[in-house]
Scaffold this motif. Structure first.
Motif, PDB file in Angstrom:
ATOM      1  N   UNK A 352       0.618  -0.897   0.045  1.00 36.50           N
ATOM      2  CA  UNK A 352      -0.189   0.040   0.196  1.00 36.50           C
ATOM      3  C   UNK A 352       0.520   1.325  -0.050  1.00 36.50           C
ATOM      4  N   UNK A 353       0.890   2.619  -0.928  1.00 37.06           N
ATOM      5  CA  UNK A 353       1.176   3.449  -1.324  1.00 37.06           C
ATOM      6  C   UNK A 353       0.459   4.752  -0.821  1.00 37.06           C
ATOM      7  N   UNK A 354       1.266   5.457   0.565  1.00 35.25           N
ATOM      8  CA  UNK A 354      -0.072   6.598   0.698  1.00 35.25           C
ATOM      9  C   UNK A 354       1.070   7.953  -0.169  1.00 35.25           C
ATOM     10  N   UNK A 355       2.497   7.997  -1.040  1.00 39.67           N
ATOM     11  CA  UNK A 355       3.505   8.800  -0.837  1.00 39.67           C
ATOM     12  C   UNK A 355       3.902   8.751  -2.608  1.00 39.67           C
ATOM     13  N   UNK A 356       3.624   9.736  -3.357  1.00 37.73           N
ATOM     14  CA  UNK A 356       3.985   9.297  -4.214  1.00 37.73           C
ATOM     15  C   UNK A 356       4.974   9.908  -4.817  1.00 37.73           C
ATOM     16  N   UNK A 357       5.889  10.492  -4.136  1.00 41.38           N
ATOM     17  CA  UNK A 357       6.810  11.292  -4.722  1.00 41.38           C
ATOM     18  C   UNK A 357       8.039  12.610  -3.490  1.00 41.38           C
ATOM     19  N   UNK A 358       8.267  12.615  -2.979  1.00 36.15           N
ATOM     20  CA  UNK A 358       8.611  14.248  -2.198  1.00 36.15           C
ATOM     21  C   UNK A 358       9.680  14.602  -3.339  1.00 36.15           C
ATOM     22  N   UNK A 359       9.398  15.789  -3.219  1.00 37.31           N
ATOM     23  CA  UNK A 359       9.706  17.437  -4.248  1.00 37.31           C
ATOM     24  C   UNK A 359      10.150  18.787  -2.915  1.00 37.31           C
TER      25      UNK A 359
END
Length: 470
Positions: A352-359
């Motif tokens: 399960x993924x809650x965060x796609x990317x850090x910017x």
């Protein structure tokens, strides 16, 4: 000569003391520096944290701001949560009580302590204000808001995911709290009998009832203990195990049917027999393959689902009850959703993924969190068969209540009996569309009653938003 000897001893004493102080200082300044910085009573850390522009949290479109930092007249940071219903995901930033949710899991990034070393060095040398890094979440705010509206004043949870990527599109836990007023409300929230601080979607452990039959069917098919076209007799809705009566919650509409329709009609009688055919060891094996006993690998706090004690499973009545989701089985709504997704994606549970990317604040991507598989639960062939049975359930069985007019789905109802005067938990879980599934939707309503009457209509509306709305 004696004075020289005394001087040497004095010099040695001071040198030893100096090295002891140096070693101690070095130990606390280097080895234990992170621990010291993290202490809640570290006033320098608290003062620094109050002036950091923590990174924002953005919706899956990368533009809609869900959480951001503002500053008061004294230059002290405040977190603004524009969608409080996302508290089970975002958690809360609190210097007094500690962080939770994504605020805790990604604290190093949000606070700017992790990321671009050169930028951090310049910030420190030039005493520039620290700006943390932004998180691009997987959440769809419109879907989250609709799930909250549909659940209403009832206690429960909703999880909606993309079956291929594991993206959590909506995750609802009600009742919840408002992160904007958390520090003022914390003591009352901790004492509330409604337990609003519990994330029911990821931490709530509930009797699953008939949604667990997905696991039993997969295990029985994998071990060759049944086939979808095996015929069963269930003329009166009752089956005795060592003198103990196993009853169907609702009597099937016909006396004879195949295994696929046993799932469709949610026959406890048939699934009790499948459990006995499997045996305790194979039942445990099937459950472990689907992730029982392990917290799902999600970024926020989560509990592991439980099958039950070994001695309970070694008893025929306990084993038969477990097979149709009663007994000692406890599951989280998130785990039910991941199992549904595994059936839809050829037997593999997604991570399960809650965060796609850090910017960065300028929109430059520092890190992409790629979709991953958690584990394989069953073979592609077994997953295809369970998927077929769930499609039959939504076409011919009680899961019809969750099927929208615009598309075929695969689904399973659950009415988890709790004993005594307690109303059962209402469950519904589904994948959609039936062909080439893209989404998994799971609904739990605590003490809601019949799954088909209460939970299924909520899921149906969400599936309509996902699949049927242009």
């Amino acid at each position: 000569m004696r004075s020289l000897d005394a001087l040497q001893k004095l010099t040695l004493f001071f040198l030893t003391a100096f090295f002891a102080v140096a070693l101690t200082t070095g130990y606390w300044a280097v080895v234990r520096a992170d621990d010291l910085n993290a202490r809640n009573d570290n006033l320098r850390r608290l003062e620094r944290e109050r002036r950091v522009a923590r990174g924002a949290m953005l919706a899956r479109d990368g533009e809609t701001v869900l959480v951001e930092t503002t500053f008061d007249e004294e230059g002290l940071a405040q977190r603004m949560y524009h969608m409080p219903a996302l508290a089970p995901i975002t958690g809360v930033w609190s210097l007094r009580y500690g962080n939770s949710g994504l605020e805790a899991a990604y604290d190093e990034w949000l606070a700017g302590r992790k990321g671009e070393p050169f930028t951090q060095l310049l910030d420190n040398l030039l005493h520039r204000p620290v700006r943390g890094y932004d998180l691009v979440l997987t959440v769809d705010p419109a879907l989250q808001a609709e799930a909250v509206r549909l659940l209403g004043e009832r206690r429960g949870a909703v999880v909606v995911s993309n079956v291929e990527t594991g993206d959590i599109l909506a995750l609802v836990s009600l009742p919840t709290y408002d992160p904007n007023t958390f520090e003022d409300d914390a003591e009352a929230l901790q004492q509330s009998p409604a337990n609003p601080l519990l994330n029911r979607a990821t931490q709530g452990l509930y009797t699953p009832g008939s949604v667990f039959k997905i696991v039993t069917l997969a295990g029985a098919l994998a071990k060759g203990k049944t086939s979808l076209d095996e015929r069963w007799q269930d003329p009166n809705g009752i089956f005795f195990v060592n003198g103990f009566p196993i009853r169907d919650f609702e009597e099937p509409p016909q006396d004879e049917f195949d295994t696929a329709h046993a799932l469709a009609y949610s026959s406890n009688v048939v699934f009790a027999q499948l459990g006995l055919r499997l045996g305790a060891d194979a039942m445990r094996e099937a459950a472990r393959a689907f992730g029982f006993g392990e917290p799902p690998p999600i970024a926020i706090e989560a509990e592991a689902s439980r099958l039950g004690r070994d001695d309970f499973l070694l008893d025929d009545v306990g084993l038969a009850s477990t097979a149709f989701g009663q007994g000692q089985v406890q599951m989280t709504p998130l785990h039910v959703n991941l199992i549904t997704a595994a059936v839809a994606r050829d037997g593999q549970l997604p991570r399960p993924r809650l965060v796609q990317a850090i910017r960065t604040a300028d929109g430059d991507t520092l890190q992409t969190i790629r979709p991953m598989t958690w584990k394989r639960a069953v073979s592609r062939r077994v997953a295809e068969q369970v998927r077929e049975a769930m499609v039959v359930a939504a076409r011919d069985g009680y899961a019809r209540a969750g099927a929208p007019a615009c598309t075929a789905i695969g689904g399973k109802t659950g009415t988890a009996q709790l004993g005594g005067t307690l109303a059962p938990h209402a469950w519904f879980t589904a994948f959609a569309p039936a062909e080439q599934p893209r989404y998994a939707v799971t609904v739990l309503v605590e003490n809601g009653g019949l799954g088909g009457d209460v939970a299924a209509p909520i899921a149906r509306r969400l599936i309509e938003m996902l699949v049927c709305t242009p």
